[in-house]
Design an enzyme around this catalytic site. Structure first.
Site, PDB file in Angstrom:
ATOM      1  CG  ASP A  48      -2.157   0.808   1.084  1.00  0.00           C
ATOM      2  OD1 ASP A  48      -2.072   1.900   0.493  1.00  0.00           O
ATOM      3  OD2 ASP A  48      -3.224   0.371   1.553  1.00  0.00           O
ATOM      4  CB  THR A  89      -6.584   2.093  -0.590  1.00  0.00           C
ATOM      5  OG1 THR A  89      -5.488   2.851  -0.066  1.00  0.00           O
ATOM      6  CG2 THR A  89      -6.453   0.651  -0.139  1.00  0.00           C
ATOM      7  CE  LYS A 171      -5.042   1.258   4.351  1.00  0.00           C
ATOM      8  NZ  LYS A 171      -4.808   2.163   3.202  1.00  0.00           N
ATOM      9  CG  ASP A 172     -12.458  -2.719   5.687  1.00  0.00           C
ATOM     10  OD1 ASP A 172     -11.900  -1.994   4.843  1.00  0.00           O
ATOM     11  OD2 ASP A 172     -13.260  -2.257   6.528  1.00  0.00           O
ATOM     12  NE  ARG A 173      -9.298   1.530   1.655  1.00  0.00           N
ATOM     13  CZ  ARG A 173      -9.256   2.091   2.848  1.00  0.00           C
ATOM     14  NH1 ARG A 173     -10.163   1.741   3.755  1.00  0.00           N
ATOM     15  NH2 ARG A 173      -8.348   3.010   3.148  1.00  0.00           N
ATOM     16  CG  HIS A 317      -1.765   8.608   4.420  1.00  0.00           C
ATOM     17  ND1 HIS A 317      -2.235   9.567   3.561  1.00  0.00           N
ATOM     18  CD2 HIS A 317      -2.240   7.428   3.945  1.00  0.00           C
ATOM     19  CE1 HIS A 317      -2.962   9.004   2.612  1.00  0.00           C
ATOM     20  NE2 HIS A 317      -2.970   7.699   2.820  1.00  0.00           N
ATOM     21  CG  HIS A 361      -2.345   4.596  -3.613  1.00  0.00           C
ATOM     22  ND1 HIS A 361      -1.494   5.144  -2.683  1.00  0.00           N
ATOM     23  CD2 HIS A 361      -3.303   3.931  -2.898  1.00  0.00           C
ATOM     24  CE1 HIS A 361      -1.917   4.842  -1.465  1.00  0.00           C
ATOM     25  NE2 HIS A 361      -3.008   4.093  -1.556  1.00  0.00           N
ATOM     26  CG  HIS A 491      -2.772   8.253  -1.949  1.00  0.00           C
ATOM     27  ND1 HIS A 491      -3.963   7.634  -2.240  1.00  0.00           N
ATOM     28  CD2 HIS A 491      -2.484   7.911  -0.663  1.00  0.00           C
ATOM     29  CE1 HIS A 491      -4.367   6.933  -1.195  1.00  0.00           C
ATOM     30  NE2 HIS A 491      -3.485   7.092  -0.210  1.00  0.00           N
TER      31      HIS A 491
END
Length: 550
Positions: A48, A89, A171-173, A317, A361, A491
């Protein structure tokens, strides 16, 4: 006599020809193999927020078994770009695994505004399912908002669902979207409990091995380590000095400098697991546990393990691409990758698995860092309230603007009720936006043909536009600008710092090497499909990276 000699010659020629054909028949390989050649296991890895340049910026400090092994033993598509905007993401994970773009797969952001519901929708939310493994609501998730199949779905269907697919991420996604609609299990981290959980979309209860893994309470053990630099801090010469004012501090900390004290979070604030580099170690330990427990690579069919490492994004971040924290995170990740690759060699066998590594990304430099004589800055979010006042004064209507994913969304019902001119409101909005600092352009998404911007940018906006979910006006920021009021960075832009990503392949069926040809994120799933001899995902628009095929 002549006739006799002729007959003898013909007989010899015939026998020689027949013998040659017999010999040739013996050595002629079968054109069609008896079984389809496939690896035992496919491992898909998404780092990520990994910018492509991180491969080489820290290259001298990497060991030989992690990123360098991928580069030297595998194949690197050096010029792989994201073909859409916004670069987020959820969009990235979806496009990697579908070979598609948001315009087709429907995942246009981490969130988007649904005019029918009148609220923001989270990319993997699903109120029809329940959490498995926790009493929290963190498991009310599924892939139902993904409108197409994934390469993992296609593998399952190609083997009549005998292949296993397991997906994991903090992360869930990052777990749900790669796993597709038919994964045997997708697992993500629950901030409330410090455990990996799932949802009833996949299962009714966690497998025993997952409960056993959670029972180790690894987050507390990682918290006890605190976060100091892996090497002496003065050796981090690829980064700025420690503790810059444009970095965000951790909760309860007075400074952003090392060491970062995590002991205070043990048994209290499990969400902090994602913000330390050990979050990647934690995720990979879970992935390693899944392999023997689920017998991945041992089923007689090709299985798929999807792993997304999220901590790189949290650190990026908070501290930015030029921080010591970011450099330290990648040096630690390199060691974690070496350990993981060695584990795959031991359990699956070197050459028996296909692995790819990419990113969802990149990231822009922190606006504060760019103040050092470089273009860039922060777009202040007061634009939304200013726009609302402007349109009300001019058209006497409250448009209830929503600005999300660099898009402006109007309340069209309010405009109709006020009998205001929608086209004029849209144009007034555009006229206002293009005058703001940091805005390169603002365009009518539904009328892209008339927009005078470079075709490359236009294509990316079109590829990111989904008629049912996207907004009305797209805001294109100047290079180096980011919409934020807080320290740190982000981003979402079309620019290379957000859209140039690594794409590395290693192992089964892969010819080592590299290319600087232009490829896209959407080419990854078609390439994996080609290697596996399965159908491409249902929304795929990508092409096969033929340079890497043996």
């Amino acid at each position: 006599m002549k006739i006799k000699l002729l007959c003898i010659s013909l007989a010899v020629l015939f026998c020689s020809s027949a013998n040659a054909q017999k010999k040739q028949a013996k050595v002629q390989p079968s054109v069609f193999p008896q079984t389809v050649a496939r690896p035992k296991l496919v491992v898909g890895m998404v780092i990520d927020q990994m910018r492509w340049d991180y491969l080489y910026r820290f290259y001298a400090r990497y060991g030989n078994g992690g990123f360098k092994r991928l580069i030297n033993e595998g194949f690197s598509a050096e010029n792989t770009l994201i073909p859409y905007t916004p670069t987020l993401t959820a969009c990235g994970h979806s496009s990697i695994y579908t070979g598609s773009v948001p315009a087709i797969n429907g995942i246009i952001g981490n969130n988007w505004f649904d005019p029918q519901l009148g609220r923001d929708v989270y990319c993997v939310e699903d109120k029809s399912v329940k959490t498995v493994g926790s009493s929290s609501n963190e498991g009310l998730m599924s892939p139902k908002n993904l409108l197409v199949t994934t390469v993992t779905d296609e593998l399952r269907m190609a083997t009549n669902f005998r292949s296993k697919v397991i997906s994991v991420s903090i992360k869930d996604r990052g777990a749900i979207l790669p796993g597709g609609h038919t994964a045997n299990g997708a697992y993500w981290y629950d901030d409330m409990t410090g455990s990996f959980i799932s949802s009833t979309h996949y299962m009714q209860q966690l497998p025993t091995w997952v409960n056993d893994f959670n029972a180790q309470r690894l987050p507390n053990k990682y918290f006890e380590q605190d976060w100091n630099t892996l090497y002496p801090i003065e050796t981090y010469t690829e980064s700025t000095a420690d503790a810059k004012p444009y970095e965000r501090t951790f909760k309860g900390a007075k400074t952003s400098s090392f060491p970062h004290l995590f002991k205070q979070y043990a048994n209290k604030n499990y969400s902090m697991m994602a913000s330390m580099p050990q979050g990647n170690s934690f995720t990979l330990e879970f992935a390693k546990a899944a392999i023997p427990a689920e017998k991945l690579g041992q089923t007689g069919n090709t299985d798929f393990l999807a792993v997304s490492l999220s901590s790189t994004d949290y650190v990026g971040h908070q501290f930015g691409p030029n921080s010591i924290e970011l450099e330290d995170t990648y040096l630690r990740l390199d060691k974690d990758l070496e350990d993981f690759f060695n584990y795959l060699d031991k359990t699956i066998g070197k050459g028996n698995y296909l692995l790819f590594l990419t990113a969802d990304h990149g990231a822009t430099h922190v606006p504060g860092f760019l103040r050092n004589k470089m273009p860039g800055g922060r777009l202040l979010l007061k634009v939304q309230t200013d726009l609302d006042s402007l349109i009300f004064n001019e058209f006497k209507v409250r448009c209830n603007f929503t600005i999300i994913n660099n898009q402006v969304i109007f309340d069209t019902d309010a405009i109709k009720e006020a009998k205001a001119d929608y086209a004029k409101i849209k144009q007034s909005t555009i006229d206002y936006l293009v005058k703001q600092d940091g805005v390169l352009n603002a365009v009518d998404i539904k009328n892209m043909g008339a927009v005078t911007i470079p075709q490359e940018i236009k294509n990316k906006i079109i590829n990111g536009y989904n008629a049912r979910r996207s907004g009305d006006v797209y805001i294109i920021l100047d290079a180096g600008w980011y919409p934020t009021l807080t320290p740190g960075t982000g981003h979402a832009a079309w620019n290379p710092y957000d859209s140039h990503i690594p794409a590395l392949f290693m192992g089964w069926g892969v010819k080592p090497g590299k290319t600087n040809k232009e490829y896209y994120m959407s080419d990854i799933a078609p390439t994996v499909s080609a290697l596996l001899h399965i159908q491409q995902p249902s929304g795929s628009i990508g092409k096969v990276i033929t340079d890497l095929l043996k």
